[in-house]
Each structure stands twice: as structure tokens, then as C-alpha cells.
Design a protein around this motif. Structure first.
Motif, PDB file in Angstrom:
ATOM      1  N   PHE A  71       7.267  33.593  10.965  1.00 13.86           N
ATOM      2  CA  PHE A  71       8.189  33.761  12.080  1.00 13.86           C
ATOM      3  C   PHE A  71       9.418  32.895  11.881  1.00 13.86           C
ATOM      4  O   PHE A  71       9.318  31.668  11.806  1.00 13.86           O
ATOM      5  CB  PHE A  71       7.516  33.321  13.390  1.00 13.86           C
ATOM      6  N   GLY A  72      10.583  33.516  11.832  1.00 12.16           N
ATOM      7  CA  GLY A  72      11.835  32.767  11.801  1.00 12.16           C
ATOM      8  C   GLY A  72      12.215  32.339  13.208  1.00 12.16           C
ATOM      9  O   GLY A  72      11.739  32.901  14.199  1.00 12.16           O
ATOM     10  N   THR A  73      13.092  31.350  13.302  1.00 10.60           N
ATOM     11  CA  THR A  73      13.482  30.855  14.625  1.00 10.60           C
ATOM     12  C   THR A  73      14.951  31.077  14.948  1.00 10.60           C
ATOM     13  O   THR A  73      15.350  30.911  16.091  1.00 10.60           O
ATOM     14  CB  THR A  73      13.175  29.350  14.750  1.00 10.60           C
ATOM     15  N   GLU A  74      15.761  31.428  13.944  1.00  9.60           N
ATOM     16  CA  GLU A  74      17.168  31.705  14.229  1.00  9.60           C
ATOM     17  C   GLU A  74      17.299  33.137  14.707  1.00  9.60           C
ATOM     18  O   GLU A  74      16.608  34.031  14.221  1.00  9.60           O
ATOM     19  CB  GLU A  74      18.033  31.487  12.981  1.00  9.60           C
ATOM     20  N   ARG A  75      18.209  33.332  15.639  1.00 11.41           N
ATOM     21  CA  ARG A  75      18.417  34.681  16.176  1.00 11.41           C
ATOM     22  C   ARG A  75      19.608  35.319  15.469  1.00 11.41           C
ATOM     23  O   ARG A  75      20.684  34.736  15.422  1.00 11.41           O
ATOM     24  CB  ARG A  75      18.655  34.614  17.675  1.00 11.41           C
ATOM     25  N   PRO A  80      20.576  31.108  20.889  1.00  9.87           N
ATOM     26  CA  PRO A  80      19.926  29.829  20.571  1.00  9.87           C
ATOM     27  C   PRO A  80      18.624  30.040  19.791  1.00  9.87           C
ATOM     28  O   PRO A  80      17.932  31.036  19.993  1.00  9.87           O
ATOM     29  CB  PRO A  80      19.650  29.214  21.943  1.00  9.87           C
ATOM     30  N   ASP A  81      18.330  29.101  18.899  1.00 13.89           N
ATOM     31  CA  ASP A  81      17.100  29.162  18.118  1.00 13.89           C
ATOM     32  C   ASP A  81      15.883  29.162  19.037  1.00 13.89           C
ATOM     33  O   ASP A  81      15.912  28.601  20.135  1.00 13.89           O
ATOM     34  CB  ASP A  81      16.996  27.960  17.178  1.00 13.89           C
ATOM     35  N   VAL A  82      14.795  29.757  18.554  1.00 10.62           N
ATOM     36  CA  VAL A  82      13.531  29.726  19.272  1.00 10.62           C
ATOM     37  C   VAL A  82      13.021  28.285  19.217  1.00 10.62           C
ATOM     38  O   VAL A  82      12.933  27.691  18.138  1.00 10.62           O
ATOM     39  CB  VAL A  82      12.508  30.690  18.625  1.00 10.62           C
ATOM     40  N   THR A  83      12.691  27.717  20.369  1.00 10.48           N
ATOM     41  CA  THR A  83      12.214  26.335  20.431  1.00 10.48           C
ATOM     42  C   THR A  83      10.713  26.269  20.174  1.00 10.48           C
ATOM     43  O   THR A  83      10.013  27.291  20.233  1.00 10.48           O
ATOM     44  CB  THR A  83      12.507  25.721  21.813  1.00 10.48           C
ATOM     45  N   ASP A  84      10.218  25.046  19.931  1.00  8.39           N
ATOM     46  CA  ASP A  84       8.774  24.853  19.768  1.00  8.39           C
ATOM     47  C   ASP A  84       8.033  25.326  21.014  1.00  8.39           C
ATOM     48  O   ASP A  84       7.000  25.997  20.910  1.00  8.39           O
ATOM     49  CB  ASP A  84       8.451  23.378  19.521  1.00  8.39           C
ATOM     50  N   ALA A  85       8.544  24.969  22.189  1.00  7.22           N
ATOM     51  CA  ALA A  85       7.892  25.355  23.440  1.00  7.22           C
ATOM     52  C   ALA A  85       7.852  26.875  23.591  1.00  7.22           C
ATOM     53  O   ALA A  85       6.826  27.440  24.001  1.00  7.22           O
ATOM     54  CB  ALA A  85       8.603  24.721  24.628  1.00  7.22           C
ATOM     55  N   GLN A  86       8.949  27.547  23.247  1.00  8.76           N
ATOM     56  CA  GLN A  86       8.973  29.009  23.334  1.00  8.76           C
ATOM     57  C   GLN A  86       7.967  29.624  22.365  1.00  8.76           C
ATOM     58  O   GLN A  86       7.270  30.576  22.718  1.00  8.76           O
ATOM     59  CB  GLN A  86      10.373  29.547  23.035  1.00  8.76           C
ATOM     60  N   PHE A  87       7.901  29.082  21.152  1.00  7.80           N
ATOM     61  CA  PHE A  87       6.969  29.648  20.181  1.00  7.80           C
ATOM     62  C   PHE A  87       5.529  29.446  20.639  1.00  7.80           C
ATOM     63  O   PHE A  87       4.708  30.358  20.553  1.00  7.80           O
ATOM     64  CB  PHE A  87       7.178  29.047  18.785  1.00  7.80           C
ATOM     65  N   MET A  88       5.199  28.257  21.132  1.00  3.72           N
ATOM     66  CA  MET A  88       3.832  27.996  21.583  1.00  3.72           C
ATOM     67  C   MET A  88       3.476  28.862  22.794  1.00  3.72           C
ATOM     68  O   MET A  88       2.328  29.309  22.920  1.00  3.72           O
ATOM     69  CB  MET A  88       3.628  26.513  21.866  1.00  3.72           C
ATOM     70  N   GLU A 107       4.300  24.506  10.544  1.00  6.74           N
ATOM     71  CA  GLU A 107       5.754  24.528  10.643  1.00  6.74           C
ATOM     72  C   GLU A 107       6.328  24.490   9.238  1.00  6.74           C
ATOM     73  O   GLU A 107       5.731  23.927   8.327  1.00  6.74           O
ATOM     74  CB  GLU A 107       6.251  23.319  11.431  1.00  6.74           C
ATOM     75  N   GLY A 108       7.482  25.095   9.079  1.00  5.87           N
ATOM     76  CA  GLY A 108       8.080  25.107   7.754  1.00  5.87           C
ATOM     77  C   GLY A 108       9.573  25.342   7.790  1.00  5.87           C
ATOM     78  O   GLY A 108      10.197  25.373   8.849  1.00  5.87           O
ATOM     79  N   ARG A 109      10.116  25.481   6.616  1.00  6.51           N
ATOM     80  CA  ARG A 109      11.522  25.853   6.427  1.00  6.51           C
ATOM     81  C   ARG A 109      11.487  27.048   5.500  1.00  6.51           C
ATOM     82  O   ARG A 109      10.801  27.038   4.493  1.00  6.51           O
ATOM     83  CB  ARG A 109      12.307  24.713   5.776  1.00  6.51           C
ATOM     84  N   ARG A 123      14.380  27.109  10.276  1.00  5.14           N
ATOM     85  CA  ARG A 123      13.087  26.554  10.647  1.00  5.14           C
ATOM     86  C   ARG A 123      12.171  27.738  10.914  1.00  5.14           C
ATOM     87  O   ARG A 123      12.608  28.773  11.412  1.00  5.14           O
ATOM     88  CB  ARG A 123      13.257  25.693  11.913  1.00  5.14           C
ATOM     89  N   SER A 124      10.895  27.620  10.547  1.00  4.96           N
ATOM     90  CA  SER A 124       9.996  28.755  10.688  1.00  4.96           C
ATOM     91  C   SER A 124       8.584  28.287  11.012  1.00  4.96           C
ATOM     92  O   SER A 124       8.280  27.090  10.990  1.00  4.96           O
ATOM     93  CB  SER A 124       9.988  29.589   9.407  1.00  4.96           C
ATOM     94  N   TYR A 125       7.745  29.252  11.321  1.00  8.43           N
ATOM     95  CA  TYR A 125       6.326  29.007  11.566  1.00  8.43           C
ATOM     96  C   TYR A 125       5.528  29.977  10.721  1.00  8.43           C
ATOM     97  O   TYR A 125       5.897  31.145  10.565  1.00  8.43           O
ATOM     98  CB  TYR A 125       5.964  29.256  13.035  1.00  8.43           C
ATOM     99  N   GLU A 126       4.397  29.491  10.210  1.00 10.50           N
ATOM    100  CA  GLU A 126       3.444  30.335   9.514  1.00 10.50           C
ATOM    101  C   GLU A 126       2.186  30.353  10.371  1.00 10.50           C
ATOM    102  O   GLU A 126       1.618  29.307  10.679  1.00 10.50           O
ATOM    103  CB  GLU A 126       3.129  29.776   8.122  1.00 10.50           C
TER     104      GLU A 126
END
Length: 170
Positions: A71-75, A80-88, A107-109, A123-126
Motif C-alpha cells: 500500500f502506497g501512502t501518497e495520493r 495529503p498522504d495517508v497517515t498511520d492512523a488512517q491506515f490502521m 512499514e517501508g519505503r 512511505r508504504s505498508y506491506e
């Protein structure tokens, strides 16, 4: 003649496919690089090197599938980028109900080349999901629903997916 909306959906599918292929290729390179066996040798009284004996590892566990979602976080629209709180919150609402047995988030890049040839870094999430191989047919639509929900919620071009058979023992 296709409508503008159909053309846009087709471009999004093509971009999603490109990003998925790049993610899979990157993951394959990483696995091959990190997992490549290294030859080890010991010297015996200064003579020829002999290979060190290694213990054979017995296959253990049941047949499972490991699905990784990236999952990427940039739109893409510049929002605005997806925040940690939004992803969780997304995980709590869209993933956990479908996979209550458990999951792993890292978490990753990440980086990928967009349709204009520009290398994008973000910034991304796996998300790692393990489930019995016998459940593949029922789990697949659940995973696709997760991918589609994230794309829709955060205006993403795609969510990359990587599936691999494995053995798991709990």
C-alpha cells in the motif's frame, strides 16, 4: 467508442498492472539476493578448503498461501498522504474482519516508475496474510475487496499483490 470514464479505468488497470509487475520483480530480486546460498569453507591444516557440513532442514507444516499487499501512502491527485492512523483504521475496518486469525504489517519505503516515466518514492505498508491453501478460492475475493477498498478510499492507482505457496506450522 469508449467513454472517457472507460478510458480512465483502462489506464488505471494498466498502471495497476505495471506497478504490480514492478513490485513482484523487486520482491523477487530481494528474495534472490538475500536468500542466495553462500558457500562456506574451512581450512584443514593449511591444505585445500573443504565445504562445511550443513544440517538438512526437514519440511514442516501445512500447505498455506502467503499474500503480500503493498500500500502506497501518497495520493496521485496531490492530496495529503495517508497517515498511520488512517491506515490502521483501514486495517481495522477492511482487513481484520476478513482475516481475524491474524496478519502482519510492516512499514517501508517504496518506489516505482509512474506512467510519465518519473520515479516516485513514498512511505508504504506491506500487509502479510497467511491462510490455508485450501481456502484460496474463498480468500481471493476477500483480498480483492481489500485492494479495491484502499484504492477507492485513498485515490490510489493500485495496490500491488504478491502470492506465494508456503508451509506454515503454528
Amino acid at each position: 467508442m469508449q467513454s472517457q470514464s472507460q478510458n480512465q479505468r483502462q489506464r488505471q488497470r494498466q498502471n495497476r498492472t505495471r506497478r504490480t509487475l514492478l513490485a513482484v520483480a523487486g520482491a523477487a530480486v530481494a528474495v534472490l539476493t538475500v536468500g542466495a546460498p553462500a558457500a562456506q569453507a574451512t581450512l584443514d591444516d593449511g591444505r585445500a578448503a573443504k565445504p562445511r557440513a550443513t544440517a538438512a532442514v526437514a519440511a514442516r507444516g501445512e500447505a498455506y498461501l502467503e499474500t503480500r499487499l503493498f500500500f502506497g501512502t501518497e495520493r496521485p491527485d496531490g492530496g495529503p498522504d495517508v497517515t498511520d492512523a488512517q491506515f490502521m483504521t483501514f486495517v481495522d475496518r477492511s482487513v481484520t474482519p476478513r482475516f481475524p486469525e491474524g496478519l502482519t504489517i510492516q512499514e517501508g519505503r517504496g518506489q516505482w516508475r509512474d506512467s510519465n516515466g518519473v520515479v516516485e518514492r513514498e512511505r508504504s505498508y506491506e500487509l502479510i496474510l497467511l491462510y490455508p491453501a485450501a481456502e484460496a478460492r474463498t480468500r481471493d475475493p476477500q483480498i480483492e475487496t481489500i485492494r479495491d477498498a484502499y484504492i477507492a478510499a485513498y485515490g490510489q492507482d493500485s495496490v500491488a499483490r504478491l502470492d506465494e505457496p508456503t508451509l506454515a506450522d503454528f
